[in-house]
Design a protein around this motif. Sequence first.
Motif, PDB file in Angstrom:
ATOM      1  N   SER A 113       2.297  27.647 -31.059  1.00 18.30           N
ATOM      2  CA  SER A 113       1.677  28.399 -32.141  1.00 18.30           C
ATOM      3  C   SER A 113       1.890  29.894 -31.945  1.00 18.30           C
ATOM      4  CB  SER A 113       0.180  28.094 -32.205  1.00 18.30           C
ATOM      5  OG  SER A 113      -0.448  28.922 -33.143  1.00 18.30           O
ATOM      6  N   ASN A 114       1.765  30.380 -30.708  1.00 20.32           N
ATOM      7  CA  ASN A 114       1.999  31.801 -30.421  1.00 20.32           C
ATOM      8  C   ASN A 114       3.419  32.215 -30.770  1.00 20.32           C
ATOM      9  OD1 ASN A 114      -0.554  32.430 -29.491  1.00 20.32           O
ATOM     10  ND2 ASN A 114      -0.059  32.077 -27.358  1.00 20.32           N
ATOM     11  N   PHE A 115       4.394  31.392 -30.383  1.00 21.23           N
ATOM     12  CA  PHE A 115       5.791  31.738 -30.640  1.00 21.23           C
ATOM     13  C   PHE A 115       6.092  31.721 -32.136  1.00 21.23           C
ATOM     14  CE2 PHE A 115       6.209  30.588 -26.133  1.00 21.23           C
ATOM     15  CZ  PHE A 115       6.870  31.726 -25.689  1.00 21.23           C
ATOM     16  N   GLU A 116       5.502  30.797 -32.858  1.00 30.39           N
ATOM     17  CA  GLU A 116       5.693  30.746 -34.304  1.00 30.39           C
ATOM     18  C   GLU A 116       5.083  31.980 -34.962  1.00 30.39           C
ATOM     19  OE1 GLU A 116       3.931  28.050 -37.859  1.00 30.39           O
ATOM     20  OE2 GLU A 116       4.811  26.938 -36.174  1.00 30.39           O
ATOM     21  N   GLN A 117       3.894  32.370 -34.513  1.00 33.03           N
ATOM     22  CA  GLN A 117       3.237  33.547 -35.082  1.00 33.03           C
ATOM     23  C   GLN A 117       4.001  34.829 -34.771  1.00 33.03           C
ATOM     24  OE1 GLN A 117      -1.028  33.942 -34.520  1.00 33.03           O
ATOM     25  NE2 GLN A 117      -1.182  31.728 -34.247  1.00 33.03           N
ATOM     26  N   ILE A 118       4.514  34.938 -33.547  1.00 35.41           N
ATOM     27  CA  ILE A 118       5.232  36.175 -33.206  1.00 35.41           C
ATOM     28  C   ILE A 118       6.561  36.241 -33.956  1.00 35.41           C
ATOM     29  CG2 ILE A 118       6.610  35.610 -31.141  1.00 35.41           C
ATOM     30  CD1 ILE A 118       5.098  38.224 -29.989  1.00 35.41           C
ATOM     31  N   ASN A 119       7.161  35.090 -34.246  1.00 31.37           N
ATOM     32  CA  ASN A 119       8.363  35.055 -35.072  1.00 31.37           C
ATOM     33  C   ASN A 119       8.052  35.600 -36.473  1.00 31.37           C
ATOM     34  OD1 ASN A 119      11.213  34.100 -35.436  1.00 31.37           O
ATOM     35  ND2 ASN A 119      10.218  32.920 -37.047  1.00 31.37           N
ATOM     36  N   ASN A 120       6.906  35.207 -37.031  1.00 31.83           N
ATOM     37  CA  ASN A 120       6.488  35.715 -38.338  1.00 31.83           C
ATOM     38  C   ASN A 120       6.257  37.224 -38.296  1.00 31.83           C
ATOM     39  OD1 ASN A 120       6.539  33.074 -39.192  1.00 31.83           O
ATOM     40  ND2 ASN A 120       4.321  32.824 -39.215  1.00 31.83           N
ATOM     41  N   LEU A 121       5.641  37.694 -37.212  1.00 31.15           N
ATOM     42  CA  LEU A 121       5.399  39.137 -37.076  1.00 31.15           C
ATOM     43  C   LEU A 121       6.713  39.910 -36.974  1.00 31.15           C
ATOM     44  CD1 LEU A 121       2.371  39.172 -34.595  1.00 31.15           C
ATOM     45  CD2 LEU A 121       2.345  39.684 -37.044  1.00 31.15           C
TER      46      LEU A 121
END
Length: 196
Positions: A113-121
Amino acid sequence: MDISITDLNTALRDHPNKGELQIVEALREIGAIQETCSTYDQVEPVKLDGFFEQRWMTPIVETVQSDQRHHIRSLFEVIRAGLMMPRTSLGRIAKSLTHNRTLHEAAAISNESNFEQINNLMCSLNKAFVWDFSGNKCLTYSYALVRLARRRGIPAKLVIGVRTRPFFSHAWVELHKQVVSDAATLKQSLAVIMEV
């Protein structure tokens, strides 16, 4: 962004008048390439064999759907970081990020979830980064990304590394000890001087 420097140099060798190529002018204007002034000016000390060398650019990320709020926050962080960088020091940057550190770092959020969110950022930050005029792109981008990530409870870290001979410094962002904003092998090529 994903053009190979070897391919670019090969294409240029086939055209005697390099100045007429529109792709060269476009890449030079956005700062992606410049005339080689040193044979050792890369993260990994390899001899350059062509006319151009690669410069740091925003990371390539998967295109995602994001809302307008992410773009506005990213733009605000880019402008804020860009104005701050010329008038600050590494000590002040470290202090502001240490002070800014959220309590969410210890939260049990899944790594995926963290990696997906940072990709969005990063996707939103890439779009806003055209407004950066700081002159220190990797540090400005990394600082802004860490601030955006920590605001969402993602325990991202700003890392700065150097190489002494020839001198080279670079900033990047890590998440769960993995480089997310640059090449995964940076720690093998540079000595880390700051991690916050």
